[in-house]
Design a protein around this motif. Sequence first.
Motif, PDB file in Angstrom:
ATOM      1  N   ARG B 296      -4.999 -57.122  30.149  1.00 27.55           N
ATOM      2  CA  ARG B 296      -6.384 -57.211  30.309  1.00 27.55           C
ATOM      3  C   ARG B 296      -7.164 -56.238  31.158  1.00 27.55           C
ATOM      4  O   ARG B 296      -6.310 -55.928  32.381  1.00 27.55           O
ATOM      5  CB  ARG B 296      -6.702 -58.730  30.905  1.00 27.55           C
ATOM      6  CG  ARG B 296      -6.311 -60.075  30.104  1.00 27.55           C
ATOM      7  CD  ARG B 296      -6.367 -59.879  28.476  1.00 27.55           C
ATOM      8  NE  ARG B 296      -8.056 -60.267  28.490  1.00 27.55           N
ATOM      9  CZ  ARG B 296      -8.781 -60.400  27.504  1.00 27.55           C
ATOM     10  NH1 ARG B 296      -7.936 -60.928  26.185  1.00 27.55           N
ATOM     11  NH2 ARG B 296     -10.053 -60.274  27.142  1.00 27.55           N
ATOM     12  N   ILE B 297      -8.052 -55.734  30.788  1.00 25.30           N
ATOM     13  CA  ILE B 297      -8.809 -54.692  31.870  1.00 25.30           C
ATOM     14  C   ILE B 297     -10.416 -55.073  31.834  1.00 25.30           C
ATOM     15  O   ILE B 297     -10.826 -56.045  31.381  1.00 25.30           O
ATOM     16  CB  ILE B 297      -8.491 -53.408  31.286  1.00 25.30           C
ATOM     17  CG1 ILE B 297      -9.573 -53.495  30.045  1.00 25.30           C
ATOM     18  CG2 ILE B 297      -7.411 -52.802  31.441  1.00 25.30           C
ATOM     19  CD1 ILE B 297      -9.449 -51.747  29.454  1.00 25.30           C
ATOM     20  N   ILE B 326      -4.774 -51.779  24.747  1.00 27.45           N
ATOM     21  CA  ILE B 326      -3.745 -51.682  23.636  1.00 27.45           C
ATOM     22  C   ILE B 326      -3.636 -50.382  22.787  1.00 27.45           C
ATOM     23  O   ILE B 326      -4.947 -50.183  22.321  1.00 27.45           O
ATOM     24  CB  ILE B 326      -3.978 -52.881  22.615  1.00 27.45           C
ATOM     25  CG1 ILE B 326      -3.985 -54.240  23.250  1.00 27.45           C
ATOM     26  CG2 ILE B 326      -2.772 -53.058  21.763  1.00 27.45           C
ATOM     27  CD1 ILE B 326      -4.411 -55.547  22.409  1.00 27.45           C
ATOM     28  N   GLU B 327      -2.734 -49.692  22.756  1.00 30.42           N
ATOM     29  CA  GLU B 327      -2.767 -48.684  21.989  1.00 30.42           C
ATOM     30  C   GLU B 327      -2.579 -48.661  20.387  1.00 30.42           C
ATOM     31  O   GLU B 327      -1.854 -49.835  20.052  1.00 30.42           O
ATOM     32  CB  GLU B 327      -1.519 -47.620  22.298  1.00 30.42           C
ATOM     33  CG  GLU B 327      -1.405 -46.956  23.733  1.00 30.42           C
ATOM     34  CD  GLU B 327      -0.237 -46.413  23.857  1.00 30.42           C
ATOM     35  OE1 GLU B 327       0.629 -46.073  22.720  1.00 30.42           O
ATOM     36  OE2 GLU B 327      -0.062 -45.918  25.238  1.00 30.42           O
ATOM     37  N   LYS B 431       2.356 -51.434  30.035  1.00 29.79           N
ATOM     38  CA  LYS B 431       1.964 -51.407  31.394  1.00 29.79           C
ATOM     39  C   LYS B 431       3.228 -51.331  32.452  1.00 29.79           C
ATOM     40  O   LYS B 431       4.139 -51.991  32.032  1.00 29.79           O
ATOM     41  CB  LYS B 431       0.975 -52.481  31.574  1.00 29.79           C
ATOM     42  CG  LYS B 431       0.610 -52.673  32.945  1.00 29.79           C
ATOM     43  CD  LYS B 431      -0.238 -53.839  33.161  1.00 29.79           C
ATOM     44  CE  LYS B 431      -0.925 -53.725  34.593  1.00 29.79           C
ATOM     45  NZ  LYS B 431      -2.302 -54.214  34.419  1.00 29.79           N
ATOM     46  N   SER B 432       3.327 -50.401  33.395  1.00 30.47           N
ATOM     47  CA  SER B 432       4.296 -50.340  34.184  1.00 30.47           C
ATOM     48  C   SER B 432       4.608 -51.826  34.821  1.00 30.47           C
ATOM     49  O   SER B 432       3.639 -52.366  35.239  1.00 30.47           O
ATOM     50  CB  SER B 432       3.762 -49.313  35.357  1.00 30.47           C
ATOM     51  OG  SER B 432       4.951 -49.420  36.311  1.00 30.47           O
ATOM     52  N   GLY B 433       5.859 -51.898  34.930  1.00 33.81           N
ATOM     53  CA  GLY B 433       6.465 -53.484  35.460  1.00 33.81           C
ATOM     54  C   GLY B 433       6.364 -54.548  34.426  1.00 33.81           C
ATOM     55  O   GLY B 433       6.781 -55.598  34.968  1.00 33.81           O
TER      56      GLY B 433
END
Lengths: 463, 463
Positions: B296-297, B326-327, B431-433
Motif C-alpha cells: 500500500r502507498i 504493483i508492477e 518491496k524490500s524486506g
Amino acid sequence: MPKPQIPIWGLSGELAMTGIDHTHNPELRSWVASANGHADFPIQNLPFGVFTPPNEPPRGGVAIGDEIFDLVQAVRAGLFDEETEAVAVCAAAPSLNAFLQLGAGPRRALRARLSALLSEENATLGGRSGLLHRAADCVLGLPAQIGDYTDFYVGIHHARQVGKLFRPDNPLLPNYKYVPIAYHGRASSIVSSGTPVRRPFGQSKPADKEPKFAPTARLDYELELGVWIGTGNGPGDPIGIDRASEHIAGFCLLNDWSARDIQAWEYQPLGPFLAKNFATTISNWIVTPEALAPFRIPQPERPAGDPAPLPYLFNAEDQRCGGMAIELEVLLTTTKMREDGLPPHKLGLSNTRNMYWTVAQMVAHHTSNGCNLRAGDLMGSGTISGPANDQRGSLLEATEGGRDPIRLPTGEERTFLLDGDEILLRARAVKSGFASIGFGECRGVIVDAPTMPGNDVQWRNVR
Amino acid sequence: MPKPQIPIWGLSGELAMTGIDHTHNPELRSWVASANGHADFPIQNLPFGVFTPPNEPPRGGVAIGDEIFDLVQAVRAGLFDEETEAVAVCAAAPSLNAFLQLGAGPRRALRARLSALLSEENATLGGRSGLLHRAADCVLGLPAQIGDYTDFYVGIHHARQVGKLFRPDNPLLPNYKYVPIAYHGRASSIVSSGTPVRRPFGQSKPADKEPKFAPTARLDYELELGVWIGTGNGPGDPIGIDRASEHIAGFCLLNDWSARDIQAWEYQPLGPFLAKNFATTISNWIVTPEALAPFRIPQPERPAGDPAPLPYLFNAEDQRCGGMAIELEVLLTTTKMREDGLPPHKLGLSNTRNMYWTVAQMVAHHTSNGCNLRAGDLMGSGTISGPANDQRGSLLEATEGGRDPIRLPTGEERTFLLDGDEILLRARAVKSGFASIGFGECRGVIVDAPTMPGNDVQWRNVR
C-alpha cells in the motif's frame, strides 16, 4: 368464424406467413370468469411470471384475468401431457431461466396446453382447489435472474428530440441509421414493479460553478419496451438475423429511471453510468411473442434517403413483419393527486411503431461480434417517444430540457419528478377482430434520498 | 527480525497504521518446497480460486508454489478450527460467491489458519495424500459467478494519451479529475485465462467511405487491474468511503480486449458496446488485500492545481495508504515467435501507481447513488499506462493510434493484433524486506473470426 390469416412471427423457426394459431381465437373463453374481456390478461395472453402466494414459497404461474394459475399445483394435479409436463416443471420454478433457455418450441407447446386447460372446454377444473390465487393477494417478483442487461436506443423520435436539445441543427449522430446503438446497464438494480425508488445522490456541475454532490434535481423516467432473451448463444457464435426471433422469449415494460444532471456531467466519454444504474423498474409478466403475434407489422418504413440495413441486419421476413404495434402509456400520480383522490394523469402515449430497429435486429447486432447472450438476459429498447408533443417518453423531452413545465389537474407543475411522485407505465396491443393483450403494471414511487442527522445533503458514514 | 511497522489496509474495518500481520512474515517457509522463493505464490500470498483436478469435480483451492491446496480435502481432513471451518467450506465451493459475501473478517481468519497449516510448523501434513494437486495438472476456472462487471477509467496517463489522439490541445475532459469515470461492461463474456478469443466482426466506417461489416482490423488489448467485490450493499444504501475498503475481496489481472475500429464508429453517444463486450480475460486467482498490505502507498499525489476529491470521495486514511504499488506487465507472442522458440516480448511495463483514483474511491463512487453491489461483482480499473513510451497499456497508445508500428525481435511489426498473437499479462508486488506477491497469468490468443463456406467476410446464417 374463419381463422384469420395474418403474419405470425417466429413460428417453427421461420418468419413466415403462417397464420395465427388457435390460442388467439377470439372466440375462446375461459372458465376463469374475470379473464373474459379482461383488459390485460384474457385467455389469449397467458404471460409467464413468478409470484408468491400468501404463506407459501415463490413459484411460477400464468396470469389469467384477476387470478394467477399456479403451475406447481397444476403439475401436482397431473394436468400436463407427456410433451408439456417437463416444460411446465421449468415454468413452475421460482426463477424462469431454465424455462427461457428451452426456447420457442417448448414454450409454444406449453402455451397451447395452458390455453386448452384454461378454456371453457375444461370448465370442470374450476372446481379444483389450489389452482388459482387472487392476483391481488400475491406478491409478484422478477421472473428470472437477469445475467446481463443491455439498453438500446432504437426510439428514433427520442434520439432526435434529445439530440436536438444539444445539437439543434444536427440532432441525429451519423451512426444512428447504421448501428442499433446500445450500452450495458446494471443488472443488480433492476426491480419489480411496485418497488419504491430512492432519489439518488450524485455529482453534477451547474453552469459556471464547481461540481457538487447532492440529491439529483432532474429525476426522470424513460418509457421502454423490455425484451427477455430465451435460448442463449455460445461465445464467438453470432445469432444471424434469420434466427434471431427464435431467441426472444417475451416482452415487458421497462422504466429506465434517469438523473439528467448526473448524466450530463458524467457521460463523456464512456456513456451513462450512475445517472441510470440506481434503479430500473420492470413489469412482472413475460408477454410471449405468441401472444403478440397478431400485432406484428412491417418494420416501419425508412424515410427516403435512409440507408438500407447492412446485410447482417437485413431479412426479408423481418422487414415484412418484424415490427410491432403496441400502445405504450406513461402516467403520473403526485402526492397531492393521491390525497385528492384523482386518477393518474397521462403524460404521454406512444407506440412500439416508433422503433427504428426491430427486436430481431437488436439481437442480431448484439451478437454480431460473438457476444454471448444467456437465457434471462434483458434488453431495453431505449425510450420510445412519438413525434408529437403528447407522445413523449421522458420528461426531458416533454419539458424541453426542463424549460417548459407540465401542468397537472391539481394546478401543480412538474419539470422533473418530486419525492412522492409515482410513475406508472402500461401497454396494450389492440387490433380489430382480436382480443387485446396487456402487460400489467410497471409502477414505481420516488422516495427521499438517504440523509443523516445533522447533514441534509450528504450521506457520508450512513452505513 | 522485528515485525515491520507499515500501513495495513482495511484491518478490522478501519484504515489504520496497524502494521502487517504475521502472515506476511518474510521468514515464514512452507512445507510445500516449491513455494519458498516462488515468483507468484509464496506462503505470504495464499490467493483463493476455483480449480478442477483430473477426473474430479471443480472446487475451491489456494495456490501455493507450483501446487494447489485442496480445500475440500482439507475440510474432510478436519484441518480447520471452530472459527474457520464454516469459512473454509464456503471457500471450498466450486464458486466463491458465498465466501466473498462473508467479508473481510472471516477471510482474514481463514488466511491466518491457512498460513499456519502450510507453514513448516505443520510439515507433517506433507505426508497426507490428496491435499495438494500439481497446478499444471488442473484446469483453473473463473473464481465466482460475476453478477455485474464495471470498467473504470482511472489510469490517467491512458486517459490523457488516448484523449490526445482525439483532442491534442485538451486531452482530458473537464470531468476527469472530479468523477471516477466508469461504464458497465458485459459479465457473460468474461473468460478465464487461457481461453482463446475469436476476432470479432463489427461495423466500422473508414474515412470517406460507407460503413462496412467485417472482422475488426484494429484489435487491441488493455492492461487492467481487476477488483473483486466482497460483501455487497443494499439498494439505495451507499457505501461510504470510510468503509469502502472492507467491501473489496481481492484483485486479479484483466485484459479488456478492444476493437478500435468498431469502437470509433459505435461509441457516440452511449459509450463502447460491441467493441469491448466480445471477451474480457481475467487471471484466475483472487489475490487478497491482506497479501497486498505491504504494498500500500499513499494515493499518488495530485499535481498542484488539481481539485481535491469531493467529500464523499475523501478519507484521510485512504489518502495515506489507499494506493498500491504493483508492477504490471504486458507481453506478446506471435505465431512466428512461437515457431522460432522465442520468449514473449515485453510490450509495456506499468504500475498501479498510475491510478488517479483509489479502489476505495471507486467503490464509494459506484455506490454513491445507491447502486447495489453484490458479492462476486467485478470492477476493472481501466487501462493502466505509465507516462513513458515503454509503459503503455494498449497498442492504441503504443503505436500512436496505429501510425507507428512496434518492431518485434523476429523482424515482424505490429500496429494491432493478428490472428495467432497471444497476449500475456503479469503482475508482481515487490518491496524490500517482504516476499514478493504475484498474480499468476492472464493469457489469451486471438483466433480467426467465424467464416462460412463461400463467404469469407460474413457469417450470416452460420447458426
